[in-house]
Write a protein that holds these residues in place. Structure first.
Motif, PDB file in Angstrom:
ATOM      1  N   ALA A   4       0.850  -1.190   0.000  1.00 51.70           N
ATOM      2  CA  ALA A   4       0.000   0.000   0.000  1.00 51.70           C
ATOM      3  C   ALA A   4       0.884   1.238   0.000  1.00 51.70           C
ATOM      4  CB  ALA A   4      -0.918   0.002   1.221  1.00 51.70           C
ATOM      5  N   PRO A   5       0.377   2.361  -0.510  1.00 55.86           N
ATOM      6  CA  PRO A   5       1.180   3.598  -0.544  1.00 55.86           C
ATOM      7  C   PRO A   5       1.186   4.295   0.806  1.00 55.86           C
ATOM      8  CG  PRO A   5      -0.960   3.975  -1.539  1.00 55.86           C
ATOM      9  CD  PRO A   5      -0.916   2.525  -1.198  1.00 55.86           C
ATOM     10  N   SER A   6       2.290   4.925   1.128  1.00 55.06           N
ATOM     11  CA  SER A   6       2.391   5.738   2.341  1.00 55.06           C
ATOM     12  C   SER A   6       2.022   7.188   2.027  1.00 55.06           C
ATOM     13  CB  SER A   6       3.814   5.669   2.908  1.00 55.06           C
ATOM     14  OG  SER A   6       4.756   6.128   1.945  1.00 55.06           O
ATOM     15  N   ASN A   7       1.732   7.951   3.082  1.00 51.30           N
ATOM     16  CA  ASN A   7       1.348   9.367   2.946  1.00 51.30           C
ATOM     17  C   ASN A   7       0.183   9.553   1.987  1.00 51.30           C
ATOM     18  OD1 ASN A   7       3.380  10.571   4.683  1.00 51.30           O
ATOM     19  ND2 ASN A   7       4.855   9.963   3.116  1.00 51.30           N
ATOM     20  N   MET A   8      -0.775   8.659   2.070  1.00 52.90           N
ATOM     21  CA  MET A   8      -1.927   8.718   1.183  1.00 52.90           C
ATOM     22  C   MET A   8      -3.127   8.120   1.914  1.00 52.90           C
ATOM     23  SD  MET A   8      -2.255   7.213  -2.701  1.00 52.90           S
ATOM     24  CE  MET A   8      -0.845   8.195  -3.231  1.00 52.90           C
ATOM     25  N   ILE A  61       7.285  -1.819   7.058  1.00 49.78           N
ATOM     26  CA  ILE A  61       6.549  -3.080   7.051  1.00 49.78           C
ATOM     27  C   ILE A  61       5.885  -3.239   8.409  1.00 49.78           C
ATOM     28  CG2 ILE A  61       6.702  -5.580   6.784  1.00 49.78           C
ATOM     29  CD1 ILE A  61       9.211  -5.150   5.111  1.00 49.78           C
ATOM     30  N   LEU A  62       4.564  -3.381   8.409  1.00 48.73           N
ATOM     31  CA  LEU A  62       3.801  -3.526   9.635  1.00 48.73           C
ATOM     32  C   LEU A  62       3.242  -4.942   9.727  1.00 48.73           C
ATOM     33  CD1 LEU A  62       1.872  -0.140   9.797  1.00 48.73           C
ATOM     34  CD2 LEU A  62       4.098  -0.729  10.731  1.00 48.73           C
ATOM     35  N   PHE A  67       4.245  -0.700   3.373  1.00 49.30           N
ATOM     36  CA  PHE A  67       3.950   0.646   2.896  1.00 49.30           C
ATOM     37  C   PHE A  67       5.184   1.202   2.201  1.00 49.30           C
ATOM     38  CE2 PHE A  67       0.955   0.002   6.349  1.00 49.30           C
ATOM     39  CZ  PHE A  67      -0.224   0.490   5.806  1.00 49.30           C
ATOM     40  N   ILE A  68       4.984   1.664   0.976  1.00 47.69           N
ATOM     41  CA  ILE A  68       6.079   2.169   0.157  1.00 47.69           C
ATOM     42  C   ILE A  68       5.701   3.549  -0.379  1.00 47.69           C
ATOM     43  CG2 ILE A  68       6.926  -0.122  -0.477  1.00 47.69           C
ATOM     44  CD1 ILE A  68       5.400   0.074  -3.065  1.00 47.69           C
ATOM     45  N   PRO A  69       6.674   4.364  -0.811  1.00 41.98           N
ATOM     46  CA  PRO A  69       6.356   5.689  -1.363  1.00 41.98           C
ATOM     47  C   PRO A  69       5.420   5.582  -2.568  1.00 41.98           C
ATOM     48  CG  PRO A  69       8.694   5.510  -0.892  1.00 41.98           C
ATOM     49  CD  PRO A  69       8.127   4.132  -0.714  1.00 41.98           C
TER      50      PRO A  69
END
Length: 234
Positions: free
Chosen positions: A143-147, A190-191, A212-214
């Protein structure tokens, strides 16, 4: 990941989780203060040996022990309701995925680039070579981070619970029903999580891993997702 012997929550990747941690610490301080005060009064009464059996009225004391607890309850209730509202507010998410619980693994579904619904099954891996024991899986949810993200949770058989402590996230997976919750992870990482409902014999062997990746890297991953082994078009 929590450290061995840790007495507090994990560091939250979700901004609401930080406020939840502050709220928990504040409530615990209030409880400790009340308990300490009550124990002190009980100890003082026992030590002095005073008897208050013949008190007929004490309006000032009754007013105090009515007003102060009421103010404490209001002080706890208002931020609690505010945090519940923030956790239930979906808004306009930029990415949505669906987590489906099975006995005993998770499967994920999300939209592809060509209006196709893509999905894959996520099973726990054996051994510790590739990650944490009993926590890593063969196919991670990406999933994307900061989104803004909307997570929809359901089940195919029995009641499961989709829990990711790093996001302060815990949603019941109920057959025939879809529960949804928003989250916005502020950093890449990674969670890990697990099913938090006793769903059968292998309940402890269906971990949850979300990577979570950019957003730029996520868009590249999303464009080639069909070619990844294990991903299927639904």
């Amino acid at each position: 990941m929590p450290l061995w012997g840790s007495k507090s929550f994990q560091d939250s990747y979700y901004w609401v989780g930080e406020y939840l941690s502050f709220f928990h610490e504040g409530v615990m301080c209030l409880i400790v203060f009340i308990l300490s005060f009550v124990l002190y009064v009980v100890f003082w009464v026992l030590k002095t040996g005073s008897s208050f059996r013949f008190f007929q009225e004490a309006q000032a004391v009754e007013t105090i022990w009515t007003v102060i607890p009421s103010l404490c309850l209001v002080g706890v209730g208002l931020p609690s309701m505010h945090l519940l509202y923030l956790m239930d507010e979906i808004g306009s998410p930029s990415f949505s995925f669906k987590a489906i619980g099975h006995q005993w693994y998770w499967s994920y579904e999300f939209m592809g680039n060509e209006a196709d619904v893509l999905g894959f099954d996520s099973f726990m891996v054996e051994g510790t070579e590739s990650g944490y024991r009993l926590l890593d899986v063969d196919q991670r949810m990406v999933a994307p981070s900061n989104m803004g993200i909307r997570c929809m949770v359901s089940s195919e058989d029995v009641i499961h619970s989709f829990a990711v402590p790093g996001c302060m996230l815990k949603v019941d997976a109920i057959p025939g029903r879809i529960n949804e919750i928003p989250m916005t992870v502020s950093m890449s990482g990674i969670l890990y999580g697990q099913c938090s409902e006793i769903c059968g014999a292998n309940h402890s062997f269906m971990p949850i891993v979300i990577e979570f990746i950019p957003p730029k890297i996520f868009n590249r991953w999303h464009s080639v997702i069909k070619s990844i082994e294990g991903v299927k078009v639904l």
